[in-house]
Motif scaffolding. Structure first.
Motif, PDB file in Angstrom:
ATOM      1  N   PRO A  48      33.534  -1.784  22.483  1.00  0.00           N
ATOM      2  CA  PRO A  48      32.773  -2.476  23.531  1.00  0.00           C
ATOM      3  C   PRO A  48      31.315  -2.028  23.555  1.00  0.00           C
ATOM      4  CG  PRO A  48      34.872  -1.670  24.373  1.00  0.00           C
ATOM      5  CD  PRO A  48      34.697  -1.069  23.005  1.00  0.00           C
ATOM      6  N   LEU A  49      30.474  -2.867  24.146  1.00  0.00           N
ATOM      7  CA  LEU A  49      29.036  -2.595  24.180  1.00  0.00           C
ATOM      8  C   LEU A  49      28.726  -1.254  24.835  1.00  0.00           C
ATOM      9  CD1 LEU A  49      26.129  -3.550  23.694  1.00  0.00           C
ATOM     10  CD2 LEU A  49      26.227  -4.707  25.915  1.00  0.00           C
ATOM     11  N   VAL A  50      29.383  -0.942  25.940  1.00  0.00           N
ATOM     12  CA  VAL A  50      29.116   0.323  26.638  1.00  0.00           C
ATOM     13  C   VAL A  50      29.404   1.509  25.727  1.00  0.00           C
ATOM     14  CG1 VAL A  50      29.808   1.799  28.557  1.00  0.00           C
ATOM     15  CG2 VAL A  50      29.600  -0.659  28.901  1.00  0.00           C
ATOM     16  N   VAL A  51      30.493   1.422  24.961  1.00  0.00           N
ATOM     17  CA  VAL A  51      30.858   2.508  24.048  1.00  0.00           C
ATOM     18  C   VAL A  51      29.811   2.670  22.957  1.00  0.00           C
ATOM     19  CG1 VAL A  51      32.560   3.277  22.349  1.00  0.00           C
ATOM     20  CG2 VAL A  51      33.318   2.272  24.506  1.00  0.00           C
ATOM     21  N   ARG A  52      29.332   1.551  22.419  1.00  0.00           N
ATOM     22  CA  ARG A  52      28.335   1.622  21.337  1.00  0.00           C
ATOM     23  C   ARG A  52      27.013   2.186  21.843  1.00  0.00           C
ATOM     24  NH1 ARG A  52      29.876  -3.755  20.830  1.00  0.00           N
ATOM     25  NH2 ARG A  52      27.737  -4.533  20.801  1.00  0.00           N
ATOM     26  N   VAL A  53      26.560   1.697  22.979  1.00  0.00           N
ATOM     27  CA  VAL A  53      25.275   2.160  23.519  1.00  0.00           C
ATOM     28  C   VAL A  53      25.333   3.644  23.854  1.00  0.00           C
ATOM     29  CG1 VAL A  53      23.676   1.962  25.459  1.00  0.00           C
ATOM     30  CG2 VAL A  53      24.580  -0.100  24.371  1.00  0.00           C
ATOM     31  N   THR A  54      26.392   4.070  24.549  1.00  0.00           N
ATOM     32  CA  THR A  54      26.499   5.484  24.909  1.00  0.00           C
ATOM     33  C   THR A  54      26.674   6.368  23.681  1.00  0.00           C
ATOM     34  OG1 THR A  54      28.874   5.170  25.333  1.00  0.00           O
ATOM     35  CG2 THR A  54      27.382   5.052  27.231  1.00  0.00           C
ATOM     36  N   HIS A  55      27.325   5.845  22.638  1.00  0.00           N
ATOM     37  CA  HIS A  55      27.503   6.610  21.401  1.00  0.00           C
ATOM     38  C   HIS A  55      26.161   6.955  20.777  1.00  0.00           C
ATOM     39  CE1 HIS A  55      27.829   6.854  16.977  1.00  0.00           C
ATOM     40  NE2 HIS A  55      28.912   7.547  17.217  1.00  0.00           N
ATOM     41  N   TRP A  56      25.275   5.953  20.653  1.00  0.00           N
ATOM     42  CA  TRP A  56      23.996   6.193  19.983  1.00  0.00           C
ATOM     43  C   TRP A  56      23.039   6.984  20.858  1.00  0.00           C
ATOM     44  CZ3 TRP A  56      24.285   6.041  15.112  1.00  0.00           C
ATOM     45  CH2 TRP A  56      25.114   5.121  14.470  1.00  0.00           C
TER      46      TRP A  56
ATOM     47  N   LEU B  48      28.206  10.793  31.880  1.00  0.00           N
ATOM     48  CA  LEU B  48      28.809  10.346  33.133  1.00  0.00           C
ATOM     49  C   LEU B  48      29.107   8.848  33.086  1.00  0.00           C
ATOM     50  CD1 LEU B  48      29.678  11.073  36.003  1.00  0.00           C
ATOM     51  CD2 LEU B  48      27.324  10.612  36.749  1.00  0.00           C
ATOM     52  N   LEU B  49      28.168   8.084  32.525  1.00  0.00           N
ATOM     53  CA  LEU B  49      28.378   6.642  32.369  1.00  0.00           C
ATOM     54  C   LEU B  49      29.596   6.362  31.498  1.00  0.00           C
ATOM     55  CD1 LEU B  49      27.548   3.663  32.615  1.00  0.00           C
ATOM     56  CD2 LEU B  49      25.977   4.033  30.685  1.00  0.00           C
ATOM     57  N   TYR B  50      29.691   7.079  30.377  1.00  0.00           N
ATOM     58  CA  TYR B  50      30.834   6.899  29.480  1.00  0.00           C
ATOM     59  C   TYR B  50      32.139   7.297  30.165  1.00  0.00           C
ATOM     60  CZ  TYR B  50      33.990   7.610  25.537  1.00  0.00           C
ATOM     61  OH  TYR B  50      35.081   7.570  24.690  1.00  0.00           O
TER      62      TYR B  50
ATOM     63  N   HIS C  16      43.846   4.292   7.902  1.00  0.00           N
ATOM     64  CA  HIS C  16      42.797   4.168   8.909  1.00  0.00           C
ATOM     65  C   HIS C  16      42.648   2.714   9.302  1.00  0.00           C
ATOM     66  CE1 HIS C  16      39.151   5.061  11.166  1.00  0.00           C
ATOM     67  NE2 HIS C  16      38.711   3.915  10.688  1.00  0.00           N
ATOM     68  N   GLU C  17      42.657   2.490  10.609  1.00  0.00           N
ATOM     69  CA  GLU C  17      42.415   1.154  11.150  1.00  0.00           C
ATOM     70  C   GLU C  17      41.217   1.234  12.073  1.00  0.00           C
ATOM     71  OE1 GLU C  17      44.604  -2.336  13.782  1.00  0.00           O
ATOM     72  OE2 GLU C  17      45.789  -0.733  12.873  1.00  0.00           O
ATOM     73  N   THR C  18      40.175   0.458  11.758  1.00  0.00           N
ATOM     74  CA  THR C  18      38.945   0.500  12.531  1.00  0.00           C
ATOM     75  C   THR C  18      39.220   0.200  13.994  1.00  0.00           C
ATOM     76  OG1 THR C  18      37.702  -0.248  10.596  1.00  0.00           O
ATOM     77  CG2 THR C  18      36.605  -0.414  12.729  1.00  0.00           C
ATOM     78  N   GLY C  19      38.703   1.054  14.855  1.00  0.00           N
ATOM     79  CA  GLY C  19      38.891   0.871  16.285  1.00  0.00           C
ATOM     80  C   GLY C  19      40.054   1.646  16.860  1.00  0.00           C
TER      81      GLY C  19
ATOM     82  N   LEU D 270      31.214   2.514  10.041  1.00  0.00           N
ATOM     83  CA  LEU D 270      29.878   2.591  10.638  1.00  0.00           C
ATOM     84  C   LEU D 270      29.376   1.251  11.188  1.00  0.00           C
ATOM     85  CD1 LEU D 270      27.411   4.264  11.344  1.00  0.00           C
ATOM     86  CD2 LEU D 270      26.568   3.892   9.013  1.00  0.00           C
ATOM     87  N   PRO D 271      29.426   0.138  10.414  1.00  0.00           N
ATOM     88  CA  PRO D 271      28.912  -1.134  10.950  1.00  0.00           C
ATOM     89  C   PRO D 271      29.515  -1.558  12.286  1.00  0.00           C
ATOM     90  CG  PRO D 271      29.254  -1.311   8.580  1.00  0.00           C
ATOM     91  CD  PRO D 271      29.828   0.013   9.001  1.00  0.00           C
ATOM     92  N   PRO D 272      30.835  -1.377  12.518  1.00  0.00           N
ATOM     93  CA  PRO D 272      31.377  -1.770  13.818  1.00  0.00           C
ATOM     94  C   PRO D 272      30.782  -1.004  14.995  1.00  0.00           C
ATOM     95  CG  PRO D 272      33.152  -1.559  12.221  1.00  0.00           C
ATOM     96  CD  PRO D 272      31.916  -1.015  11.573  1.00  0.00           C
ATOM     97  N   MET D 273      30.273   0.201  14.754  1.00  0.00           N
ATOM     98  CA  MET D 273      29.656   0.956  15.839  1.00  0.00           C
ATOM     99  C   MET D 273      28.276   0.386  16.175  1.00  0.00           C
ATOM    100  SD  MET D 273      30.133   3.133  18.123  1.00  0.00           S
ATOM    101  CE  MET D 273      31.699   3.861  17.628  1.00  0.00           C
ATOM    102  N   VAL D 274      27.777  -0.528  15.335  1.00  0.00           N
ATOM    103  CA  VAL D 274      26.519  -1.228  15.603  1.00  0.00           C
ATOM    104  C   VAL D 274      26.792  -2.629  16.139  1.00  0.00           C
ATOM    105  CG1 VAL D 274      24.363  -2.096  14.618  1.00  0.00           C
ATOM    106  CG2 VAL D 274      25.316   0.087  13.819  1.00  0.00           C
ATOM    107  N   THR D 275      27.667  -3.355  15.434  1.00  0.00           N
ATOM    108  CA  THR D 275      27.945  -4.748  15.806  1.00  0.00           C
ATOM    109  C   THR D 275      29.079  -4.874  16.821  1.00  0.00           C
ATOM    110  OG1 THR D 275      29.561  -5.058  14.015  1.00  0.00           O
ATOM    111  CG2 THR D 275      27.237  -5.447  13.498  1.00  0.00           C
ATOM    112  N   GLY D 276      29.982  -3.902  16.813  1.00  0.00           N
ATOM    113  CA  GLY D 276      31.132  -3.961  17.700  1.00  0.00           C
ATOM    114  C   GLY D 276      32.339  -4.645  17.102  1.00  0.00           C
TER     115      GLY D 276
END
Length: 216
Positions: free
Chosen positions: A12-20, A76-78, A114-117, A192-198
């Motif tokens: 999800p977007l929140v996970v990606r944004v907080t990750h970076w 805290l947001l995460y 390994h399964e992405t996600g 790696l790409p899914p952590m950018v595109t989701g």
């Protein structure tokens, strides 16, 4: 087949944004922390200047606290999102020692699917560990920052000097996590790409040694 079905959302977007944001803040904290350590080392070594940020002690402290507030707010947001949405429960639980040992052996043999996600038992254990290390870093950091105001916390860590050692060891644990994390990304670069595109195509595969991939 629609793209949304062929490539579903796995992060999800929140996970990606907080990750970076977390990655940026963590790098700033590590580099500024190493500069602060160099000003008064507790072990017989110093970090190279190129691995530090701030330029001088006051500047490094300013970087450290700025990154600390960013990291805490982001964490805290995460945490709020993870608990309220069930993300943490779905992704990181359960963690069973037997499952961790099994997946660790499979990973060492390059046979871990390994399964992405989706996180395997080793990944879940590591993520939980780094979350606990983060709490330890904040607590020991507060006891170092305000040893008078948080005298009870400093005493809990066995005094100011021992609190610094706890802070350093927790930092080393986080660095170890980052190294393992990056190694896993190198072994399975398609994560790696899914952590950018989701989005990512869900498919399991075996992590193969480099010499086997070369023959294919």
């Amino acid at each position: 087949m629609p793209e949304s079905q062929a490539f579903p959302i796995v992060h999800p977007l929140v996970v990606r944004v907080t990750h970076w944001i977390n990655a940026f803040a963590m790098v700033c904290m590590l580099m500024s922390g190493w500069a602060i350590y160099n000003a008064s080392p507790i072990f017989p070594f110093r970090f190279p200047v190129w691995a530090t940020v701030g330029g001088w002690l006051g500047g490094s402290i300013a970087w450290h606290f700025a990154a600390m507030w960013l990291l805490c707010a982001n964490g805290l947001l995460y945490l709020v999102y993870g608990v309220s949405s069930g993300h943490l429960r779905r992704k990181l639980l359960p963690v069973r020692p037997r499952d961790v040992a099994r997946d660790a052996v499979l990973a060492l043999r390059f046979r871990l699917p390994h399964e992405t996600g989706r996180y395997n038992a080793v990944q879940r254990a590591l993520y939980l560990l780094v979350l606990l290390l983060g709490v330890l870093l904040v607590a020991s950091g507060l006891s170092i920052w305000k040893p008078v105001q948080f005298s009870w916390l400093t005493a809990l860590f066995g005094g100011f000097d021992f609190a610094r050692r706890v802070h350093f060891v927790a930092m080393a644990g986080v660095v170890g996590f980052v190294v393992v994390h990056l190694m896993l990304v190198l072994l399975v670069p398609r994560t790696l790409p899914p952590m950018v595109t989701g989005r990512a195509r869900r498919s399991s595969h075996r992590i193969e040694p480099a010499h086997e991939r070369t023959r294919a």
